[in-house]
Design a protein around this motif. Structure first.
Motif, PDB file in Angstrom:
ATOM      1  N   ALA A  73       0.527  -1.322   0.118  1.00 46.70           N
ATOM      2  CA  ALA A  73       0.106  -0.130   0.089  1.00 46.70           C
ATOM      3  C   ALA A  73       0.732   1.907  -0.055  1.00 46.70           C
ATOM      4  N   SER A  74       1.699   0.999   1.195  1.00 51.23           N
ATOM      5  CA  SER A  74       2.932   2.569   0.782  1.00 51.23           C
ATOM      6  C   SER A  74       3.666   2.564  -0.655  1.00 51.23           C
ATOM      7  N   ARG A  75       4.147   1.523  -1.274  1.00 48.69           N
ATOM      8  CA  ARG A  75       4.384   1.687  -2.382  1.00 48.69           C
ATOM      9  C   ARG A  75       3.479   2.328  -3.790  1.00 48.69           C
ATOM     10  N   ILE A  76       2.027   1.940  -3.524  1.00 45.97           N
ATOM     11  CA  ILE A  76       1.328   2.225  -4.462  1.00 45.97           C
ATOM     12  C   ILE A  76       0.929   3.660  -4.273  1.00 45.97           C
ATOM     13  N   CYS A  77       0.702   4.306  -2.730  1.00 40.92           N
ATOM     14  CA  CYS A  77       0.742   5.789  -2.307  1.00 40.92           C
ATOM     15  C   CYS A  77       1.678   6.202  -3.034  1.00 40.92           C
ATOM     16  N   LEU A  78       3.328   5.831  -2.808  1.00 41.47           N
ATOM     17  CA  LEU A  78       4.294   6.453  -3.274  1.00 41.47           C
ATOM     18  C   LEU A  78       4.778   7.009  -4.918  1.00 41.47           C
ATOM     19  N   LEU A  80       1.557   7.014  -6.174  1.00 44.78           N
ATOM     20  CA  LEU A  80       0.771   8.098  -6.806  1.00 44.78           C
ATOM     21  C   LEU A  80       1.472   9.346  -6.040  1.00 44.78           C
ATOM     22  N   LEU A  81       1.991   9.718  -5.511  1.00 43.39           N
ATOM     23  CA  LEU A  81       2.599  10.753  -4.901  1.00 43.39           C
ATOM     24  C   LEU A  81       3.104  11.737  -5.698  1.00 43.39           C
ATOM     25  N   PRO A 141       7.059  13.610  -2.156  1.00 45.14           N
ATOM     26  CA  PRO A 141       6.830  11.792  -2.031  1.00 45.14           C
ATOM     27  C   PRO A 141       7.747  10.977  -0.783  1.00 45.14           C
ATOM     28  N   ALA A 142       8.428  11.545  -0.725  1.00 50.09           N
ATOM     29  CA  ALA A 142       9.198  10.356  -0.089  1.00 50.09           C
ATOM     30  C   ALA A 142       9.827  10.865   1.084  1.00 50.09           C
ATOM     31  N   GLU A 143       9.899  12.497   1.319  1.00 49.07           N
ATOM     32  CA  GLU A 143       9.693  13.235   2.230  1.00 49.07           C
ATOM     33  C   GLU A 143       8.904  12.397   3.272  1.00 49.07           C
ATOM     34  N   ARG A 144       7.244  12.469   2.779  1.00 45.85           N
ATOM     35  CA  ARG A 144       5.650  12.456   2.737  1.00 45.85           C
ATOM     36  C   ARG A 144       5.561  10.810   3.695  1.00 45.85           C
ATOM     37  N   VAL A 145       6.519   9.940   2.840  1.00 46.99           N
ATOM     38  CA  VAL A 145       6.660   8.981   3.368  1.00 46.99           C
ATOM     39  C   VAL A 145       7.078   8.111   4.022  1.00 46.99           C
ATOM     40  N   ALA A 146       8.356   8.730   4.247  1.00 46.10           N
ATOM     41  CA  ALA A 146       9.341   8.602   5.339  1.00 46.10           C
ATOM     42  C   ALA A 146       8.708   8.858   7.017  1.00 46.10           C
ATOM     43  N   PHE A 147       8.301  10.206   7.053  1.00 50.76           N
ATOM     44  CA  PHE A 147       7.341  10.684   7.804  1.00 50.76           C
ATOM     45  C   PHE A 147       6.494  10.106   8.321  1.00 50.76           C
TER      46      PHE A 147
END
Length: 312
Positions: A73-78, A80-81, A141-147
């Motif tokens: 799910a996180s990779r899909i969102c990444l 999409l972002l 996108p990477a900042e948002r997912v990591a945070f």
């Protein structure tokens, strides 16, 4: 006749129960990553589609189905972002995250969705207030997912690195950068009771078309942002300055038999405008130092599906 997911005695397969129970967590995660409940639902649906596309043997080889679902799910969102920025460049007017009501105000069912599914309700806390989501929009996108994964959902940087595709040290730096953005943009929290009082005073001054009272409630540099998405009337550019914002709202008070109600928007005091039994606008507020700094007015009907109608 039993399905491959059911044991012979008709009881639900325990592994299937685990998979289904993850839905609530995945919706919560995806909404915070994407700022859109509709996109979050699509991302979670795609995640489950990938799970069920695997053979039973492949599923049983996965040691932790919950961790697998979160990673996918996180990779899909990444992904999409990464494409969202381009989509939002062509968006008509300003783009504002989709507002969410209090769970008790949640609509009982939506077209095309399940009815009253509690798993689709997003847990409300400080990580989904509108000001917080707006800051998240400014991140890579990477900042948002990591945070979100580390600071909100408490995943280790080793786990985050497998999702983002960077080293744990790089993910730590991404989260640090995101944390700094949040800290610099978020003022000290205003007590909820004080926020509610200020929003209530704004409602009364708005209904009375009292420009002086409105100006007194607004920060001198207050900004109002409308999101109609080209589907409903809204200013395409932010309105800036207390005087301009006050006049804008006063000029539109009482138009078209609209009823203004107090409500909860993304866990904080807000307002909803209803007309002919339906919600036409949802207003979220950013309050600091006893004044309203920002107002977000969402009028795009695609973003108002979750809101109750009058009298429901």
């Amino acid at each position: 006749m039993t399905t491959p997911s059911e044991p012979g005695d008709g009881r639900l397969d325990p592994r299937l129960s685990v998979i289904v129970s993850e839905r609530h967590q995945l919706i919560n995660l995806a909404y915070r990553l994407l700022g859109s409940l509709a996109e979050a639902e699509d991302a979670v649906q795609e995640t489950y589609a990938r799970w069920y596309a695997m053979s039973r043997q492949q599923q049983e080889a996965i040691e932790s189905p919950g961790a697998w679902l979160t990673k996918v799910a996180s990779r899909i969102c990444l992904n999409l972002l990464g494409s969202a920025r381009a989509r939002r460049e062509s968006y008509v007017g300003e783009w504002v995250p989709e507002p969410l009501p209090e769970p008790t105000e949640w609509i009982s069912g939506r077209p095309g969705g399940t009815t009253g599914d509690p798993a689709e309700r997003v847990t409300l806390d400080e990580s989904i207030n509108m000001a917080f989501l707006i800051v998240l929009e400014s991140m890579t996108p990477a900042e948002r997912v990591a945070f979100i994964l580390h600071d909100v959902f408490r995943y280790s940087f080793a786990e985050v690195s497998e999702i983002v595709g960077r080293t744990p040290a790089a993910c730590r730096q991404l989260a640090f950068s995101a944390r700094r953005r949040i800290r610099e943009s978020q003022p000290s929290a205003t007590p909820a009771a004080q926020q509610a009082g200020i929003v209530r005073d704004f409602k009364q001054a708005w209904e009375a078309k009292d420009i002086d009272a409105l100006v007194g409630l607004l920060d001198p540099d207050a900004t109002a942002i409308g999101d109609g998405g080209g589907l409903a009337s809204a200013e395409t550019h932010p309105i800036e300055g207390a005087g301009q914002v006050a006049r804008f709202f006063a000029d539109r008070a009482g138009a078209g038999d609209v009823t203004i109600l107090e409500c909860t928007v993304n866990g904080q005091p807000g307002l909803v405008a209803q007309q002919d039994g339906g919600t036409v606008s949802v207003l979220a507020f950013d309050v600091a130092g006893g004044r309203i700094k920002r107002i977000w007015a969402v009028r795009n009907p695609d973003k108002l599906r979750s809101w109750t109608t009058a009298g429901s």
